[in-house]
Design a protein around this motif. Structure first.
Motif, PDB file in Angstrom:
ATOM      1  N   UNK A  69      25.158  50.528  38.898  1.00 24.77           N
ATOM      2  CA  UNK A  69      24.404  50.474  40.612  1.00 24.77           C
ATOM      3  C   UNK A  69      25.238  50.759  41.531  1.00 24.77           C
ATOM      4  N   UNK A  70      25.363  52.165  42.729  1.00 26.64           N
ATOM      5  CA  UNK A  70      25.969  51.994  43.123  1.00 26.64           C
ATOM      6  C   UNK A  70      25.089  52.281  44.719  1.00 26.64           C
ATOM      7  N   UNK A  71      26.077  51.092  45.867  1.00 25.31           N
ATOM      8  CA  UNK A  71      25.416  51.191  46.956  1.00 25.31           C
ATOM      9  C   UNK A  71      26.285  51.416  48.376  1.00 25.31           C
ATOM     10  N   UNK A  72      25.733  52.305  49.383  1.00 24.69           N
ATOM     11  CA  UNK A  72      27.001  52.162  50.215  1.00 24.69           C
ATOM     12  C   UNK A  72      26.388  51.400  51.974  1.00 24.69           C
ATOM     13  N   UNK A  73      27.249  50.961  52.824  1.00 22.77           N
ATOM     14  CA  UNK A  73      27.421  49.748  53.565  1.00 22.77           C
ATOM     15  C   UNK A  73      27.565  50.971  54.322  1.00 22.77           C
ATOM     16  N   UNK A  74      26.512  50.493  55.428  1.00 28.59           N
ATOM     17  CA  UNK A  74      26.012  50.824  57.101  1.00 28.59           C
ATOM     18  C   UNK A  74      26.671  51.793  57.728  1.00 28.59           C
ATOM     19  N   UNK A  75      27.816  52.674  58.228  1.00 27.30           N
ATOM     20  CA  UNK A  75      28.856  53.159  58.872  1.00 27.30           C
ATOM     21  C   UNK A  75      28.924  51.566  59.917  1.00 27.30           C
ATOM     22  N   UNK A  87      20.958  56.032  49.995  1.00 25.95           N
ATOM     23  CA  UNK A  87      22.650  56.404  49.135  1.00 25.95           C
ATOM     24  C   UNK A  87      21.971  55.214  48.617  1.00 25.95           C
ATOM     25  N   UNK A  88      21.283  54.952  47.452  1.00 25.93           N
ATOM     26  CA  UNK A  88      21.283  54.136  46.594  1.00 25.93           C
ATOM     27  C   UNK A  88      21.427  54.967  45.652  1.00 25.93           C
ATOM     28  N   UNK A  89      22.196  54.532  44.456  1.00 30.83           N
ATOM     29  CA  UNK A  89      22.611  55.436  43.072  1.00 30.83           C
ATOM     30  C   UNK A  89      22.419  54.978  41.900  1.00 30.83           C
ATOM     31  N   UNK A  95      31.742  51.840  49.803  1.00 31.68           N
ATOM     32  CA  UNK A  95      31.033  51.683  48.264  1.00 31.68           C
ATOM     33  C   UNK A  95      31.411  50.156  47.349  1.00 31.68           C
ATOM     34  N   UNK A  96      30.431  50.411  47.307  1.00 23.59           N
ATOM     35  CA  UNK A  96      29.760  48.836  46.376  1.00 23.59           C
ATOM     36  C   UNK A  96      28.990  49.002  45.134  1.00 23.59           C
ATOM     37  N   UNK A  97      29.982  48.983  43.956  1.00 20.61           N
ATOM     38  CA  UNK A  97      29.858  49.261  42.486  1.00 20.61           C
ATOM     39  C   UNK A  97      30.055  48.669  41.736  1.00 20.61           C
ATOM     40  N   UNK A  98      28.319  48.488  41.079  1.00 21.43           N
ATOM     41  CA  UNK A  98      27.691  46.849  40.200  1.00 21.43           C
ATOM     42  C   UNK A  98      27.714  47.796  38.661  1.00 21.43           C
ATOM     43  N   UNK A  99      28.071  47.422  37.811  1.00 20.55           N
ATOM     44  CA  UNK A  99      28.649  47.998  36.147  1.00 20.55           C
ATOM     45  C   UNK A  99      27.331  47.326  35.244  1.00 20.55           C
ATOM     46  N   UNK A 100      26.992  47.768  34.208  1.00 23.33           N
ATOM     47  CA  UNK A 100      26.184  47.272  33.078  1.00 23.33           C
ATOM     48  C   UNK A 100      24.813  46.191  33.387  1.00 23.33           C
ATOM     49  N   UNK A 101      24.797  46.811  34.190  1.00 28.66           N
ATOM     50  CA  UNK A 101      23.414  46.106  34.250  1.00 28.66           C
ATOM     51  C   UNK A 101      22.118  46.570  33.502  1.00 28.66           C
ATOM     52  N   UNK A 102      21.330  45.128  32.623  1.00 31.23           N
ATOM     53  CA  UNK A 102      20.819  45.678  31.914  1.00 31.23           C
ATOM     54  C   UNK A 102      19.159  45.944  32.364  1.00 31.23           C
ATOM     55  N   UNK A 103      18.264  47.039  31.957  1.00 32.38           N
ATOM     56  CA  UNK A 103      17.503  47.456  33.012  1.00 32.38           C
ATOM     57  C   UNK A 103      15.771  47.304  31.919  1.00 32.38           C
ATOM     58  N   UNK A 104      15.563  46.310  33.348  1.00 33.61           N
ATOM     59  CA  UNK A 104      14.715  45.082  33.204  1.00 33.61           C
ATOM     60  C   UNK A 104      13.238  45.970  32.562  1.00 33.61           C
TER      61      UNK A 104
END
Length: 234
Positions: A224-230, A201-203, A154-163
């Protein structure tokens, strides 16, 4: 904030989780691909200072500006001439404010009588170009986060202002950065930039960023949470 996050992770993670590494934005080129089980960023990079390079003779690129600023803070003998002067930076900011004002004027009066208004039309097109450069700048950084993540992790990115939030009004400055990043941008960017992550799996997790010294109001944000492909290799 980052240190507190690491302490929480250490308590929740298994004993064999390995080492937590801390890095600086856009300084990941030396890190081998597929290095980490989990990649986390507490917030997005700030908008570019000069996305159109209007002041090309001054060092106004974000990376170089902050690198030089850090170096000067750590070494008093550094030549400060590599930093943009306050007057040149102010001049550039004023030019962008005027560009944003002209661009907004075209949006407010977008009819046949104003389509021939050359100044407003040019400002509108320049803002579009600046917005594309800004998005490419963010995407380059996100691509690096994805590159150093192991497949299936997983890649997690936080506190993104909603456009899409109208209360985040950048009326006096970075109109090229908008009001943040709308959620729909992520799915489109996965396809546009070829990110090796699973679209299905984009969340998103809606959050609220607390007040700070700059903005006394709360700002709607999201994670936002992204999952890298297997079978990911990038």
């Amino acid at each position: 904030f980052l240190n507190e996050s690491q302490l929480i992770l250490q308590k929740l993670a298994p004993n064999n989780m390995g080492i937590i590494c801390q890095g600086q934005p856009q300084r990941y080129h030396y890190i081998p691909s597929l290095s980490f089980d989990f990649v986390y960023a507490g917030q997005m990079l700030p908008p570019l200072l000069d996305p159109l390079m209007l002041n090309n003779n001054d060092n106004l690129d974000n990376d170089d500006f902050y690198d030089d600023h850090d170096n000067n803070n750590n070494n008093n003998n550094n030549n400060s001439s590599t930093l943009p002067t306050s007057s040149s930076l102010l001049t550039t900011q004023e030019r962008y404010k005027e560009l944003c004002r002209r661009g907004r004027r075209r949006r407010r009066h977008d009819d046949d009588s104003n389509r021939n208004n050359k100044a407003s039309w040019e400002a509108h097109k320049l803002i579009q170009l600046a917005r594309r450069n800004q998005q490419d700048y963010w995407a380059e950084w996100i691509s690096e986060l994805i590159r150093i993540t192991k497949p299936g992790h997983a890649i997690l990115m936080e506190q993104i202002e909603d456009g899409n939030n109208n209360s985040n009004n950048n009326s006096e400055g970075s109109c090229w950065a908008g009001n943040g990043i709308p959620k729909k941008w992520w799915k489109a960017s996965i396809q546009r930039y070829g990110w090796d992550v699973e679209i299905s799996q984009l969340r998103f997790i809606d959050t609220i960023t607390a007040p700070d010294e700059i903005d006394i109001s709360t700002r709607p944000t999201y994670n936002v949470i992204m999952m890298k492909k297997q079978d990911g290799t990038l």
